[in-house]
Structures are given as C-alpha cells and as structure tokens.
Design an enzyme around this catalytic site. Sequence first.
Site, PDB file in Angstrom:
ATOM      1  N   TYR A  81      -5.830  -2.499   6.145  1.00 52.22           N
ATOM      2  CA  TYR A  81      -6.085  -3.294   7.400  1.00 52.22           C
ATOM      3  C   TYR A  81      -8.013  -2.671   7.232  1.00 52.22           C
ATOM      4  CZ  TYR A  81      -2.404  -2.304  10.286  1.00 52.22           C
ATOM      5  OH  TYR A  81      -0.687  -2.288  11.369  1.00 52.22           O
ATOM      6  N   GLY A 130       0.832  -1.076   0.163  1.00 50.09           N
ATOM      7  CA  GLY A 130      -0.082   0.079  -0.310  1.00 50.09           C
ATOM      8  C   GLY A 130       0.874   1.371   0.269  1.00 50.09           C
ATOM      9  N   VAL A 131       0.821   2.430   0.220  1.00 48.68           N
ATOM     10  CA  VAL A 131       1.098   3.939   0.287  1.00 48.68           C
ATOM     11  C   VAL A 131       1.692   3.621   1.687  1.00 48.68           C
ATOM     12  CG1 VAL A 131      -0.193   4.882   3.004  1.00 48.68           C
ATOM     13  CG2 VAL A 131       0.516   5.659   1.047  1.00 48.68           C
ATOM     14  N   ASP A 132       2.892   2.255   2.050  1.00 48.41           N
ATOM     15  CA  ASP A 132       3.740   2.244   3.107  1.00 48.41           C
ATOM     16  C   ASP A 132       4.977   2.191   1.954  1.00 48.41           C
ATOM     17  OD1 ASP A 132       5.451   1.868   5.195  1.00 48.41           O
ATOM     18  OD2 ASP A 132       4.021   0.241   6.604  1.00 48.41           O
ATOM     19  N   THR A 146      -8.068   1.725   5.335  1.00 49.77           N
ATOM     20  CA  THR A 146      -9.129   1.892   4.366  1.00 49.77           C
ATOM     21  C   THR A 146      -8.569   0.481   3.445  1.00 49.77           C
ATOM     22  OG1 THR A 146      -9.108   3.750   3.002  1.00 49.77           O
ATOM     23  CG2 THR A 146     -10.178   4.045   5.378  1.00 49.77           C
TER      24      THR A 146
END
Length: 192
Positions: A135, A42-44, A132
């Site tokens: 998670y 994801g964004v991580d 969102t």
Amino acid sequence: MNDGFSLTVGRAVLRLTLGDLTEVAADALVNAANSRLAGGGGVDGALHRAGGPAIAEECRRIRAERGGCPPGEAVLTTAGRLKARGLIHTVGPVWRGGQAGEDEVLRRAYQNSLRLAVAHGLRTVAFPSISTGAYGFPVARAARVALRALLDFLASPEGQSLAEVQLVLHTPEDYAVYRSALAELSGQRPLP
Ligand code: APR
C-alpha cells in the site's frame, strides 16, 4: 525474533520486535488485509499460508454477509493453526501522496483493531507495520501514526484490559525507523 524494545504504558507493555508475525504467539495477531478480505501477498499471504484454509473460509463468509471490511475498520476470524486465539483483519489506507486522509485511516486501523481485541477479551496483540508494503505508506510517517495510536489507546480507559501490544517489524530497517519514532514520541533517546 529478538526481544526488541519495550515501554510500559498504563497497565500494558508496548513492544517493538524484529521478526516474522506468523511465528508470534499472542491472544490476537493482526493482519494487514484488503477490503475484500480476499487474501494477497505480504503479511496477509504469509498469515493465510501459516494459518491454513479455515481463515479464508471465514473471510468469505464475512464478505458474503457484510461485503468485507472498509479501510480503517477491523474484523475478527479464527487464527487457524497460528499461535493465537484470533486473527484480526484490518485494512490500512493505500498511500495517495498524504493529503487524502491516509494518516487518519491508518490511525483508525490500529485503534479499531485494539477495540475489537478488548471487546473479545484478547489481552495480548501483535501487529505488523500496516500499509507500508504493497500500500506504499512511507515507513517513517506510518511509524509515528501507528505508535501514537497505540500509545493513546493504551493510556486511555478503553485500553486498560490490554497486557501487551507488540509491533513485529520484518526488516532491520523498519525496526530502526519504529525504534527512533518511539524514542521521539516517548521523549527518550534511542539506545546506541
Ligand atoms: N511478518 C511481519 N511483517 C511482514 C511479514 C511477516 N511475515 N511479511 C511482510 N511483512 C511486512 C512488510 O515488510 C511490510 O512492512 O508487513 C508490512 C506490510 O506490508 P504488506 O503485507 O504489503 O501490507 P500493506 O502495505 O498493508 O498492503 C496490504 O497487500 O498483501 C496485500 O492483501 C493485502 O491487498 C492487501 C495489501
């Protein structure tokens, strides 16, 4: 990246944009991390890739010193090669059906990220939609919690040094959900 939609709150601007957080310039970017600060997808994953290895190195040091970052809390590292002075890692709740305190943990994740920014003199902050993705927090409910938390903080004495808080939504669907949640919370109708 579009110009999005913005609203003045206290001394600051709250802005919704559609785009990629790794391309945003701000004093601080916020990462949707996990408690071990171990990186992920994801964004991580995207922020670590774009920012380079200095970020993971500092995350490892924080993990060794204080065991990571509990849900609802936030820690600050270098932003590496990202266009920011700092990267704030916060940990949202894993969705467990909505009765396990998820709203409150999500609210604290936004609030504590902004507190950390203020404490370090960082005046412009850009967030992703925390919790969102992997998670599983439902977007419409998360949008209301996130925007309420941001609006409350910007209107409070604590928030007066902030100049701009941006929520960077990654899909047009998420952007539309946040846009109508903001219209609802701020008493405005969404533009056609
Ligand atoms: N820019 C902005 N938003 C993005 C980007 C990007 N480059 N990439 C993904 N997103 C969006 C997703 O579309 C989603 O709406 O970020 C939102 C949050 O999704 P996740 O990144 O999955 O974060 P979260 O749900 O909080 O889960 C955190 O996922 O990556 C792992 O290490 C992380 O274990 C942690 C968990």
